[in-house]
Design an enzyme around this catalytic site. Structure first.
Site, PDB file in Angstrom:
ATOM      1  CD  GLU A 118      -2.958  -1.222   8.155  1.00 40.35           C
ATOM      2  OE1 GLU A 118      -2.427  -0.452   8.974  1.00 40.35           O
ATOM      3  OE2 GLU A 118      -3.228  -0.887   6.988  1.00 40.35           O
ATOM      4  CG  HIS A 121       1.050  -0.647   3.894  1.00 39.46           C
ATOM      5  ND1 HIS A 121       1.887  -0.245   2.884  1.00 39.46           N
ATOM      6  CD2 HIS A 121       0.668   0.494   4.547  1.00 39.46           C
ATOM      7  CE1 HIS A 121       2.015   1.078   2.908  1.00 39.46           C
ATOM      8  NE2 HIS A 121       1.289   1.535   3.907  1.00 39.46           N
ATOM      9  CG  HIS A 159      -8.951  13.828  -9.570  1.00 39.48           C
ATOM     10  ND1 HIS A 159      -7.634  14.163  -9.334  1.00 39.48           N
ATOM     11  CD2 HIS A 159      -8.931  12.618 -10.218  1.00 39.48           C
ATOM     12  CE1 HIS A 159      -6.847  13.200  -9.801  1.00 39.48           C
ATOM     13  NE2 HIS A 159      -7.612  12.269 -10.349  1.00 39.48           N
TER      14      HIS A 159
END
Length: 315
Positions: free
Chosen positions: A58, A61, A214
């Site tokens: 995290e 990023h 999807h």
């Protein structure tokens, strides 16, 4: 300055690839709360002490996104200043910066206040639009010295409309793909292309319908791409940009279907999942480039019609 802009645009495009893949990595490893409910700091500290894999993913990023934010803003400013006379540059400069900031704000809101799966599914699509705007801006910068010759290209109106429609539809497919991950529906169907060969559709639960929805949308996109590819090759074989561009686009959608299937067969292998996200990003960027070419053709067509009408009325 053009040389500087070229380097800056390449760095921005490559950097945004890492932002996209990094965001997908955060989602697929459930690292969104790796820094706790704190943003932009991690656990409210510059240097957190309790280091976990989720925290590293995290925080990395966030750092890459922050650096790229500065680079993209610089690219947008310089492009606007020195190439603003090119019709699409100002629009793409705004889009690249606006959507990059928007995706950062949505990410921050998800950390601080939490968000529903349906809202978070839009996060990847927003990042994708920013990446695509930067990608197109890079092509325009290289186009300044005629690296890409598209002046003689004419795309028929019916084909332009279809390019617009399939590009918009791709965003819907991207959203449903992101929704699959955010609702933890990636592995709810054990078979492919159908959910379970021995189970009727009426027996599917909500997350299975998300997964199968999807797949249905992605299947339609694949067939649509094949049909449009055949039309393009038939009508624009002599144009190198259209021919090789659509060969690349067709190759990407085949790869996308392959990686989508392999995600199921490999039980959500991380590398395969990231390639699935990466390939659809390239596919959407290629479609967006054809949208740019189509809008140019529409503009030239309209200008020519106006000139003809003007000449006719003057007689």
């Amino acid at each position: 300055m053009i040389r500087i802009l070229k380097w800056l645009s390449v760095v921005s495009a490559l950097g945004m690839v890492f932002v996209l893949i990094g965001g997908a990595l955060v989602t697929k490893t459930d690292s969104g709360m790796g820094c706790g409910a704190s943003w932009p700091l991690c656990e409210g500290k510059f240097m957190p002490t309790d280091i976990t894999p989720e925290l590293v993913i995290e925080l990395s990023h966030r750092m890459i996104s922050g650096i790229m934010g500065v680079v993209v803003l610089l690219l947008s400013f310089l492009s606007w200043k020195y190439l603003g006379h090119i019709r699409e540059v100002k629009f793409l400069s705004f889009m690249s910066s606006f959507f990059l900031i928007l995706q950062a704000l949505i990410g921050a809101a998800a950390v601080i206040w939490n968000q529903s799966d349906f809202v978070m599914a839009a996060h990847f699509g927003i990042s994708l639009i920013s990446f695509t705007a930067i990608f197109l801006l890079m092509l325009l910068i290289f186009e300044v010295d005629k690296k890409f010759d598209t002046a003689s290209l004419h795309i028929a109106k019916r084909h332009r409309i279809e390019i617009y429609m399939i590009t918009i539809y791709t965003l819907i497919v991207v959203y449903t793909g992101a929704l699959v991950r955010h609702t933890n529906a990636s592995l709810v169907c054990g078979d492919w292309p159908f959910c379970r060969n021995d189970e009727p559709l009426a027996a599917l639960n909500f997350v299975q319908w998300v997964q199968m929805g999807h797949r249905l949308f992605a299947g339609i996109l694949f067939i649509w791409t094949v049909v449009l590819f055949i039309r393009v090759i038939k009508n624009y074989r002599q144009n190198r940009v259209m021919f090789w561009g659509w060969v690349a686009t067709m190759s990407l959608i085949v790869l996308q279907v392959f990686f989508g299937a392999m995600v199921i067969f490999t039980q959500l292998n991380l590398g395969i999942s990231l390639m699935h996200a990466f390939v659809i990003s390239l596919y959407f960027s290629m479609l967006s480039y054809f949208v740019l070419l189509a809008t140019r053709c529409a503009k030239y067509e309209k200008e020519n019609e106006s000139n003809i009408e003007g000449e006719t009325s003057s007689r």
